[in-house]
Motif scaffolding. Structure first.
Motif, PDB file in Angstrom:
ATOM      1  N   LEU A  40       0.800  -1.225   0.000  1.00 22.32           N
ATOM      2  CA  LEU A  40       0.000   0.000   0.000  1.00 22.32           C
ATOM      3  C   LEU A  40       0.834   1.277   0.000  1.00 22.32           C
ATOM      4  N   LEU A  41       2.018   1.242   0.585  1.00 22.97           N
ATOM      5  CA  LEU A  41       2.814   2.470   0.684  1.00 22.97           C
ATOM      6  C   LEU A  41       3.939   2.537  -0.333  1.00 22.97           C
ATOM      7  N   GLU A  42       4.600   1.425  -0.587  1.00 21.59           N
ATOM      8  CA  GLU A  42       5.733   1.441  -1.511  1.00 21.59           C
ATOM      9  C   GLU A  42       5.305   1.213  -2.954  1.00 21.59           C
ATOM     10  N   ASN A  43       4.338   0.346  -3.167  1.00 19.75           N
ATOM     11  CA  ASN A  43       3.923   0.002  -4.528  1.00 19.75           C
ATOM     12  C   ASN A  43       2.653   0.699  -4.976  1.00 19.75           C
ATOM     13  N   ASN A  44       2.107   1.586  -4.134  1.00 20.43           N
ATOM     14  CA  ASN A  44       0.824   2.230  -4.457  1.00 20.43           C
ATOM     15  C   ASN A  44      -0.220   1.195  -4.853  1.00 20.43           C
ATOM     16  N   GLY A  45      -0.214   0.096  -4.102  1.00 21.21           N
ATOM     17  CA  GLY A  45      -1.099  -1.005  -4.439  1.00 21.21           C
ATOM     18  C   GLY A  45      -2.519  -0.804  -3.939  1.00 21.21           C
ATOM     19  N   THR A  46      -3.324  -1.820  -4.139  1.00 17.30           N
ATOM     20  CA  THR A  46      -4.749  -1.760  -3.833  1.00 17.30           C
ATOM     21  C   THR A  46      -5.148  -2.958  -2.971  1.00 17.30           C
ATOM     22  N   LEU A  47      -6.392  -2.975  -2.559  1.00 14.12           N
ATOM     23  CA  LEU A  47      -6.918  -4.119  -1.820  1.00 14.12           C
ATOM     24  C   LEU A  47      -6.792  -5.392  -2.659  1.00 14.12           C
ATOM     25  N   THR A  48      -7.014  -5.287  -3.946  1.00 16.67           N
ATOM     26  CA  THR A  48      -6.846  -6.448  -4.824  1.00 16.67           C
ATOM     27  C   THR A  48      -5.445  -7.014  -4.713  1.00 16.67           C
ATOM     28  N   ASP A  49      -4.430  -6.144  -4.723  1.00 15.45           N
ATOM     29  CA  ASP A  49      -3.048  -6.606  -4.582  1.00 15.45           C
ATOM     30  C   ASP A  49      -2.828  -7.297  -3.239  1.00 15.45           C
ATOM     31  N   LEU A  50      -3.421  -6.760  -2.173  1.00 16.10           N
ATOM     32  CA  LEU A  50      -3.291  -7.391  -0.861  1.00 16.10           C
ATOM     33  C   LEU A  50      -3.838  -8.816  -0.881  1.00 16.10           C
ATOM     34  N   LEU A  51      -4.917  -9.024  -1.599  1.00 16.99           N
ATOM     35  CA  LEU A  51      -5.588 -10.321  -1.588  1.00 16.99           C
ATOM     36  C   LEU A  51      -4.943 -11.348  -2.503  1.00 16.99           C
ATOM     37  N   VAL A  52      -4.474 -10.933  -3.670  1.00 17.51           N
ATOM     38  CA  VAL A  52      -4.081 -11.921  -4.687  1.00 17.51           C
ATOM     39  C   VAL A  52      -2.590 -11.944  -4.974  1.00 17.51           C
ATOM     40  N   ALA A  53      -1.782 -11.194  -4.253  1.00 13.18           N
ATOM     41  CA  ALA A  53      -0.346 -11.142  -4.515  1.00 13.18           C
ATOM     42  C   ALA A  53       0.276 -12.534  -4.511  1.00 13.18           C
ATOM     43  N   ASP A  54       1.254 -12.751  -5.406  1.00 15.72           N
ATOM     44  CA  ASP A  54       1.968 -14.027  -5.455  1.00 15.72           C
ATOM     45  C   ASP A  54       3.361 -13.895  -4.841  1.00 15.72           C
ATOM     46  N   TYR A  55       3.468 -13.045  -3.846  1.00 12.98           N
ATOM     47  CA  TYR A  55       4.715 -12.867  -3.119  1.00 12.98           C
ATOM     48  C   TYR A  55       4.379 -12.434  -1.696  1.00 12.98           C
ATOM     49  N   SER A  56       5.382 -12.426  -0.831  1.00 13.45           N
ATOM     50  CA  SER A  56       5.211 -11.862   0.497  1.00 13.45           C
ATOM     51  C   SER A  56       6.562 -11.323   0.962  1.00 13.45           C
ATOM     52  N   ILE A  57       6.615 -10.887   2.221  1.00 12.40           N
ATOM     53  CA  ILE A  57       7.836 -10.333   2.801  1.00 12.40           C
ATOM     54  C   ILE A  57       8.213 -11.209   3.987  1.00 12.40           C
ATOM     55  N   MET A  58       9.311 -11.948   3.884  1.00 12.83           N
ATOM     56  CA  MET A  58       9.673 -12.860   4.971  1.00 12.83           C
ATOM     57  C   MET A  58      11.180 -13.026   5.076  1.00 12.83           C
ATOM     58  N   SER A 116      14.507 -15.717  -0.346  1.00 16.08           N
ATOM     59  CA  SER A 116      15.199 -14.864  -1.308  1.00 16.08           C
ATOM     60  C   SER A 116      16.701 -15.059  -1.152  1.00 16.08           C
ATOM     61  N   THR A 117      17.415 -15.031  -2.256  1.00 20.77           N
ATOM     62  CA  THR A 117      18.859 -15.235  -2.222  1.00 20.77           C
ATOM     63  C   THR A 117      19.583 -13.907  -2.086  1.00 20.77           C
ATOM     64  N   GLY A 118      20.800 -13.974  -1.544  1.00 17.36           N
ATOM     65  CA  GLY A 118      21.647 -12.793  -1.474  1.00 17.36           C
ATOM     66  C   GLY A 118      21.344 -11.855  -0.331  1.00 17.36           C
ATOM     67  N   SER A 119      20.517 -12.276   0.637  1.00 13.35           N
ATOM     68  CA  SER A 119      20.180 -11.426   1.778  1.00 13.35           C
ATOM     69  C   SER A 119      20.534 -12.159   3.069  1.00 13.35           C
ATOM     70  N   THR A 152       9.736 -12.088  -1.258  1.00 14.50           N
ATOM     71  CA  THR A 152       9.933 -13.503  -1.579  1.00 14.50           C
ATOM     72  C   THR A 152       8.897 -13.947  -2.595  1.00 14.50           C
ATOM     73  N   ASP A 153       9.367 -14.411  -3.751  1.00 11.90           N
ATOM     74  CA  ASP A 153       8.480 -14.858  -4.817  1.00 11.90           C
ATOM     75  C   ASP A 153       7.786 -16.155  -4.402  1.00 11.90           C
ATOM     76  N   LEU A 154       6.461 -16.170  -4.484  1.00  9.65           N
ATOM     77  CA  LEU A 154       5.691 -17.339  -4.090  1.00  9.65           C
ATOM     78  C   LEU A 154       4.863 -17.885  -5.255  1.00  9.65           C
ATOM     79  N   SER A 155       5.288 -17.576  -6.468  1.00 13.68           N
ATOM     80  CA  SER A 155       4.580 -18.095  -7.641  1.00 13.68           C
ATOM     81  C   SER A 155       4.553 -19.626  -7.594  1.00 13.68           C
ATOM     82  N   GLY A 156       3.390 -20.194  -7.766  1.00 21.04           N
ATOM     83  CA  GLY A 156       3.251 -21.643  -7.726  1.00 21.04           C
ATOM     84  C   GLY A 156       3.226 -22.230  -6.334  1.00 21.04           C
ATOM     85  N   GLN A 157       3.289 -21.377  -5.301  1.00 23.00           N
ATOM     86  CA  GLN A 157       3.253 -21.824  -3.917  1.00 23.00           C
ATOM     87  C   GLN A 157       1.853 -21.613  -3.326  1.00 23.00           C
ATOM     88  N   PRO A 158       1.500 -22.315  -2.265  1.00 25.17           N
ATOM     89  CA  PRO A 158       0.172 -22.128  -1.661  1.00 25.17           C
ATOM     90  C   PRO A 158       0.049 -20.852  -0.850  1.00 25.17           C
TER      91      PRO A 158
END
Length: 299
Positions: free
Chosen positions: A104-122, A135-138, A146-152
């Motif tokens: 919501l603050l960095e990506n100017n995202g929406t409620l839709t992005d909150l619900l259906v995003a295929d990534y998270s922050i971990m 994520s690698t290199g951190s 963290t990319d969660l494409s194809g993950q539950p």
């Protein structure tokens, strides 16, 4: 009818968005009277939302909206879930707070992005708990996209903070999860159980899934009329156990995640799993209006 003064508007803006008093810029806009104009209110709000102070208020709103504020002290069966440590709980809560800020603050995202995003922050520890690639290199303790494409995992209803909070100490809970969606995303308040009803958790039985046990308890009145609004939504979360981890099997059977929303204003539909449910909710005008109402209530 009461017309707010410019300084009252400044205070409302500041305590809603920052949780503290106005800064010099906002005071100056109030002193000049410019803050009486809607365009200036919007301009100041946009400026304030972009400031670091907004993250704390967004985190607070998110904890209350999703009812995850007591995650750190939530009782769980330690013998059944030894990996659900204090560190994991804290990381789950931070995941959700950082995710809200990122979308919501960095990506100017929406409620839709909150619900259906295929990534998270971990961080790496939480990724290991979920069983996904970090994520690698951190640094291992750093929270990164963290990319969660194809993950539950992914959008906010699939966060461990949400699925573990809305569960029983030793088992998942279609009731808690269904109520979360019905009340917090559809803004439909449910009545309390009828007087004299003994609310009892269906006991764990070998060979029976959570869905089978909960379906049996809600088939007859007076339980059915309310539980038909709750349980079919909550059953869609059954691929997540009591501590927020994905599962494909329970009691030696494949988990059934088919669900439905019924008797809503404009969100009725069937779905299979939380990702599918999230897509259904994201397309609903009713859900977007509810999200705005939740912010209004918070304000």
């Amino acid at each position: 009818w009461y017309e707010l003064s410019a300084h009252e508007i400044a205070s409302q803006l500041s305590y809603l968005l920052w949780g503290t008093m106005p800064d010099d810029i906002l005071f100056a806009a109030a002193d000049s009277g410019a803050l009486l104009e809607p365009a200036e209110i919007k301009s100041q709000a946009i400026r304030m939302i972009a400031m670091p102070q907004m993250q704390a208020m967004l985190s607070h709103f998110g904890r209350l909206w999703l009812d995850i504020d007591n995650l750190l002290s939530l009782p769980k069966d330690g013998a059944s879930f030894p990996a659900f440590t204090e560190s994991v709980r804290a990381s789950m809560l931070e995941e959700t707070e950082r995710f809200l800020g990122h979308v919501l603050l960095e990506n100017n995202g929406t409620l839709t992005d909150l619900l259906v995003a295929d990534y998270s922050i971990m961080n790496a520890d939480l990724a290991a708990y979920y069983g996904v690639e970090p994520s690698t290199g951190s640094p291992s303790d750093a929270f990164t996209v963290t990319d969660l494409s194809g993950q539950p995992y992914g959008g906010i209803l699939r966060h461990g903070s949400v699925t573990s909070r809305h569960a029983f100490p030793s088992q998942s809970s279609p009731i808690h999860r269904g109520v979360l969606v019905r009340e917090r995303l559809l803004c439909q308040e449910l009545p309390p159980p009828p007087p004299g009803i003994v609310v009892q958790i269906p006991t764990l039985k070998e060979g029976m899934t959570t869905r089978e046990r909960f379906a049996a308890h809600s088939e007859q009145e007076p339980c059915h009329s309310c539980h038909e609004l709750i349980d079919p939504i909550g059953f869609g979360f059954e691929s997540f156990d009591a501590v927020g981890r994905h599962r494909a099997m329970e009691a030696g059977k494949s988990v059934d995640v088919n669900g439905a929303i019924v008797n809503s204003l404009s969100s009725d539909g069937t779905f299979s799993g939380v990702a599918d449910l999230s897509n259904l909710l994201a397309e609903s005008t009713e859900v977007h209006e509810c999200f705005a109402l939740q912010w209004f209530r918070y304000g």
